[in-house]
Write a protein that holds these residues in place. Structure first.
Motif: not given
Ligand SMILES: [Mg+2]
Ligand SMILES: Nc1ncnc2c1ncn2[C@@H]1O[C@H](COP(=O)(O)OP(=O)(O)OP(=O)(O)O)[C@@H](O)[C@H]1O
Length: 236
Positions: A41, A80, A153-154
């Motif tokens: 991240t 995220q 991010d994810e």
């Molecule tokens: Mg992360």
């Protein structure tokens, strides 16, 4: 599309990124994987200019991100954890983002609302949205405009199986249209199904940077999950 040269980032005394050299190939999907806390991240935030790095260079289309912030208009970003003002409705947040982007045309809005079945949530306050629904709001905001580069991010974390497939199809569709992707994920099976390249970060350093197919072949394993586990065993 994106070139990162000798990047270092510390938070106080904690050295998080330790000399990252990397590029994201235009029109390809690069998956960024690695254990919790390895710096994924942080690396994405450096590219977006959301954190200042200590040393190194990041170029997007040969523009140095440290001296030119206009490049951020080119990037669709899905964080995220999406944090939005709790007392605004989802639709108000979407409108706010459109206004903040100099009223660029949200070309994909109707399509995204339809794709994620988001219509019933538009007039709900953020504080009343479920975790997965906030994740869908983040996805809508990331894909609102036609971007050249998407940093996700994810993106599927916390999404139900249908929404997960929807977002994977969305990524594939945009890639076919020529967009470049950096996608952080812990789901190796999922990564193998849509990504071209693999970047594995371990304690702030890149230990794998390879086309996924080539990496699997060199390990002699059947799939990415087995290949990564095998690779990590050899490292220890
Ligand atoms: Mg992360
Ligand atoms: N704002 C911050 N201030 C201080 N330390 C931070 C900050 N943000 C992240 N860190 C630390 O930097 C390290 C890397 O964090 P980062 O969020 O980049 O990891 P990650 O690879 O994305 O992990 P995860 O898979 O859990 O999302 C961790 O040790 C984390 O605690």
């Amino acid at each position: 599309m994106v070139t990162i040269k000798d990047l270092y980032k510390s938070y106080g005394k904690l050295e998080v990124l330790k000399g990252i050299n990397l590029s994201f190939e235009r029109g390809k999907i690069t998956a960024i994987v690695g254990p919790n806390g390895s710096g994924k991240t942080t690396l994405m935030k450096c590219i977006l200019g959301l954190v200042h790095f200590n040393k190194g260079k990041i170029l997007i289309d040969s523009n140095d991100v440290s001296s030119n912030f206009n490049y951020r208009e080119l990037i669709g970003y899905m964080p995220q954890i999406g944090r939005y003002p709790e007392n605004l409705k989802a639709i108000e947040i979407i409108k706010l983002i459109i206004e903040l982007s100099n009223n660029r045309k949200p070309v994909n809005l109707d399509y995204l609302i339809d794709l994620f079945n988001f219509q019933p949530h538009l007039n709900k306050f953020v504080k009343n949205l479920s975790g997965g629904t906030i994740q869908k709001l983040s996805a809508i905001l990331a894909f609102l405009f036609d971007s050249k580069l998407y940093i996700l991010d994810e993106p599927t974390a916390g999404l139900d199986p249908i929404a997960t497939v929807d977002i994977k199809n969305l990524i594939t569709k945009k890639r076919e249209e020529g967009a470049t992707f950096a996608v952080v994920s812990h789901q190796l099976t999922e990564v193998e199904s849509f990504a071209d390249n693999l970047v594995f970060i371990l304690e702030g350093k890149i230990v794998i940077d390879s086309p996924i197919k080539d990496f699997i072949t060199t390990t002699g394993k059947q799939n990415l999950e087995e290949a990564v586990i095998d690779f990590l065993k050899v490292q220890n």
